[in-house]
Design a protein around this motif. Structure first.
Motif, short mmCIF file in Angstrom:
data_model
loop_
_atom_site.label_atom_id
_atom_site.label_comp_id
_atom_site.label_asym_id
_atom_site.label_seq_id
_atom_site.Cartn_x
_atom_site.Cartn_y
_atom_site.Cartn_z
N ALA A 154 63.32 110.74 -33.20
CA ALA A 154 63.92 110.39 -31.91
C ALA A 154 65.34 110.91 -31.81
O ALA A 154 65.76 111.45 -30.78
CB ALA A 154 63.90 108.87 -31.74
N ILE A 179 57.76 107.69 -29.99
CA ILE A 179 58.68 107.43 -28.89
C ILE A 179 58.86 108.67 -28.03
O ILE A 179 59.33 108.60 -26.89
CB ILE A 179 60.05 106.95 -29.44
N LEU A 192 59.45 100.32 -32.47
CA LEU A 192 60.43 100.91 -31.56
C LEU A 192 60.33 102.43 -31.50
O LEU A 192 60.56 103.02 -30.44
CB LEU A 192 61.84 100.50 -31.98
N PHE A 193 60.03 103.10 -32.61
CA PHE A 193 60.08 104.55 -32.66
C PHE A 193 58.73 105.20 -32.97
O PHE A 193 58.62 106.42 -32.94
CB PHE A 193 61.09 105.01 -33.71
N ALA A 240 62.89 106.99 -36.44
CA ALA A 240 64.19 107.15 -35.79
C ALA A 240 64.72 108.57 -35.93
O ALA A 240 65.40 109.08 -35.03
CB ALA A 240 65.19 106.15 -36.39
N ASP A 288 65.73 95.07 -27.77
CA ASP A 288 65.06 96.28 -28.24
C ASP A 288 66.05 97.44 -28.35
O ASP A 288 66.04 98.20 -29.32
CB ASP A 288 63.94 96.68 -27.27
N ARG A 289 66.90 97.59 -27.34
CA ARG A 289 67.85 98.70 -27.33
C ARG A 289 68.89 98.55 -28.43
O ARG A 289 69.30 99.52 -29.05
CB ARG A 289 68.51 98.78 -25.95
N LEU A 338 58.13 101.72 -25.11
CA LEU A 338 59.58 101.51 -25.07
C LEU A 338 60.19 102.11 -23.81
O LEU A 338 61.30 101.75 -23.42
CB LEU A 338 60.24 102.13 -26.31
N HIS A 364 68.40 96.96 -31.31
CA HIS A 364 67.71 97.27 -32.57
C HIS A 364 67.49 98.76 -32.73
O HIS A 364 67.58 99.30 -33.85
CB HIS A 364 66.37 96.52 -32.61
N ALA A 365 67.21 99.46 -31.63
CA ALA A 365 67.07 100.92 -31.72
C ALA A 365 68.38 101.55 -32.15
O ALA A 365 68.40 102.46 -32.99
CB ALA A 365 66.62 101.48 -30.37
N ALA A 425 60.94 99.22 -36.94
CA ALA A 425 61.08 100.67 -36.76
C ALA A 425 59.82 101.30 -36.17
O ALA A 425 59.88 102.09 -35.23
CB ALA A 425 61.42 101.33 -38.10
N LEU A 445 64.80 107.54 -23.13
CA LEU A 445 64.42 106.50 -24.09
C LEU A 445 64.17 105.16 -23.42
O LEU A 445 63.18 104.50 -23.68
CB LEU A 445 65.53 106.33 -25.14
#
Length: 611
Positions: free
Chosen positions: A497, A534, A488-489, A494, A550-551, A541, A553-554, A485, A513
């Protein structure tokens, strides 16, 4: 009691085993805590009980009864020592050797020897009685002889079957472990021919085929890798000598590392054998300590082999490489139809792959260079890995997806056949282990197994450590999505985002994104977790190194945080990009264990896709 023993004319051997214990890191560490002899593994009360029984057995007038009672005492010894443990499930005493070692135990339950349950005197004698009755029902006679596997007394070509379950490289110090029982047996059955020829009152160990230099370099410095391979080659050559030309050989192997496999197979080929098949057979007890909360092979692989003709030709390397994928693909398909998966399937493909190589006395390139077994096995793992990817992702996607997606798919596919066991009942990888409930979440495999399927596929493990996997003490852990997390963010997470995505219904989430920049001089180094949000346009990212995984998991993290609108916008943007996102999501959903959180998140995310 000792006076009684000495008055019986047995003064030469103390009734309490006083032979020294070895000190081996990871196997015998009890001498570090003052337990220096085999007799020290028992309390005074246990010693009194065992010597009383020992004297009763030794005084038996019937030899067959004495032998059966000696067998029964072996199981009693496992449960009546200071290394026994408390079994919470059944509220009984679990014996020592829950694993193939004698580590220090910090709980101490003492069992009353006359209890009726497992490990008590009534139970162990009943088990010995059952075994004797079963043997009595067998027709014909057999003969057991104690000989060196590398120097047998049988004449040439006299056996129809040659079967062996050899020592596994440096995995288990069998001879040292057997002394736990041996020191008592030689007191119970003095003068027995099978208990003679010992060195220093213990079992002989000089010729034992085990790479003991890793365990005890002081005593066994000469027992290195070459010692093991040379000894195995001699033993296999001796088996080749005593087996008839139309005979069948079978070798059992359950070692999880390919390093162990290479040592075994090298000995077989040098010994004059051709491997013709390999069958995975479920022989490993799921409740054993080694299998609990870990990735362990669920089967033993039985390699079927035949004597290689003395006039076998020299093979052509190009022809061998051409035939290899055909044989592996056919065998893999057959085993998958029979329910064999993952790591068990990988190692079960070794047999047919080895037949292509081992039918020749040597394999050479067009230039005359001799090809060794390690080089060939690298090709085998590569072919098996590619075939696995095509099975999981499809022939088209297997070659086009990014490296992290291939690593994750192969990892999960390999994990499928492993045992993940909680407690004493055997389960499969679809049942949640206790380890999954602890802080160190994630699926784990031995480093050697992961390296062997990743390296031939051009996947660099170090480059994905901290991003997709984690490496520690010979174990590779697939990071759960929750641990990504921050990466990625960023610090805002999250939720921030999702709020930004949902703020403007007309905003294009794709370039915001995950923009697909067509031209970038060089990929930027990925930021450290929490370095920036992010929402920052400089966020990594938003660069070209953001992968399909990655996408996904996001999206899973948006699903976990309950931001349905943001997730729908992300999925719509990915559908506009192409089919790779949903193809990989569906493939990973099929690979994750049913109990995993990742499986649940993926399934929920896929359900959000517009139909």
């Amino acid at each position: 009691m000792l006076d009684e023993w000495e008055s019986g004319g047995k003064q030469e051997l103390c009734p309490i085993p006083d032979e020294p214990l070895p000190l081996m890191s990871g196997t015998f560490n009890v001498p570090l805590y003052g337990i220096n002899t085999w007799g020290d593994l028992f309390t005074a009360r246990q010693k009194a009980m065992l010597v009383t029984l020992l004297m009763s057995v030794a005084d038996s007038e019937r030899e067959v009864v004495a032998r059966l009672l000696a067998v029964a005492m072996g199981k009693l010894l496992r449960h009546s020592n200071v290394l026994a443990k408390w079994h919470r499930g059944s509220e009984t005493v679990a014996g020592a050797f829950g694993m193939q070692a004698l580590p220090m135990s910090w709980d101490y339950p003492e069992m009353y020897p006359l209890v009726p349950y497992a490990g008590g005197l009534a139970d162990v004698t009943h088990k010995a009685e059952e075994a004797s009755l079963s043997l009595a029902a067998v027709r014909g006679q057999g003969q057991a002889e104690k000989v060196d596997a590398a120097s047998h007394s049988l004449p040439d070509e006299t056996c129809a079957v040659w079967f062996t379950d050899p020592p596994y490289y440096f995995a288990v110090p069998y001879a040292d472990l057997s002394d736990f029982f041996f020191v008592w047996l030689k007191r119970i059955l003095p003068g027995h021919p099978m208990l003679g020829g010992t060195h220093g009152g213990l079992t002989p160990k000089e010729q034992e085929l085990c790479e003991m230099a890793r365990w005890d370099p002081v005593r066994y410095g000469y027992k290195d890798h070459q010692f093991y391979e040379d000894g195995m080659a001699k033993a296999f050559a001796e088996g080749r000598r005593v087996l008839r030309e139309d005979g069948v050989g079978s070798v059992v192997f359950a070692h999880k590392t390919t390093e162990g496999w290479e040592a075994l197979l090298s000995g077989m080929i040098r010994g004059g054998w051709t491997v013709t098949g390999s069958w995975p057979i479920a022989t490993e007890r799921g409740a054993r300590l080694r299998a609990r909360d870990s990735a362990a092979l669920a089967t033993s692989v039985h390699l079927i082999c035949r004597p290689r003709p003395h006039d076998a030709p020299v093979g052509d390397w190009a022809s061998v490489l051409h035939e290899l994928p055909v044989r592996v693909a056919g065998w893999m398909k057959r085993l998958q139809e029979e329910g064999i998966r993952g790591a068990d399937l990988v190692f079960a493909c070794v047999g047919p792959a080895l037949e292509v190589f081992s039918r020749y006395r040597a394999v050479e390139t067009a230039e005359g260079r001799k090809v060794g077994l390690p080089e060939y096995l690298e090709r085998v793992w590569q072919v098996v890995g590619r075939a696995a990817l095509e099975q999981v992702l499809g022939a088209a996607d297997a070659g086009t997806l990014e490296e992290d997606a291939r690593l994750t798919a192969l990892f999960l596919w390999t994990y499928q056949s492993t045992e993940v066991v909680d407690g004493a009942s055997a389960k499969d990888a679809n049942e949640e282990p206790a380890a999954a409930k602890t802080a160190a979440r994630g699926l784990s495999l031995p480093y050697d197994v992961v390296r062997r399927f990743s390296q031939p596929m051009g996947i660099g493990l170090d480059g994905w450590t901290g991003r997709v996997i984690d490496q520690k003490k010979g174990v590779v852990r697939l990071l759960p999505v929750s641990e990504r997390a921050d990466e990625l963010f960023g610090r805002d997470g999250a939720a921030a985002a999702a709020e930004w995505i949902e703020r403007d219904p007309l905003a294009d989430v794709q370039p915001a994104l995950f923009p697909d920049w067509e031209t970038t001089p060089t990929p930027r180094a990925r930021r450290q977790p929490g370095a920036r949000s992010i929402l920052d346009p400089e966020d990594a990212l938003q660069g070209p190194d953001a992968t399909t995984l990655d996408r996904i998991h996001a999206g899973m993290l948006l699903q976990a945080s309950g931001h349905a609108n943001a997730l729908r916008k992300l999925i719509a943007a990915e559908q506009d990009r192409g089919p790779a996102f949903l193809r990989l999501a569906n493939a990973l959903s099929a690979l994750y264990p049913r109990w995993s959180r990742e499986k649940r998140l993926l399934d929920a995310m896929i359900l959000a896709v517009p139909r």
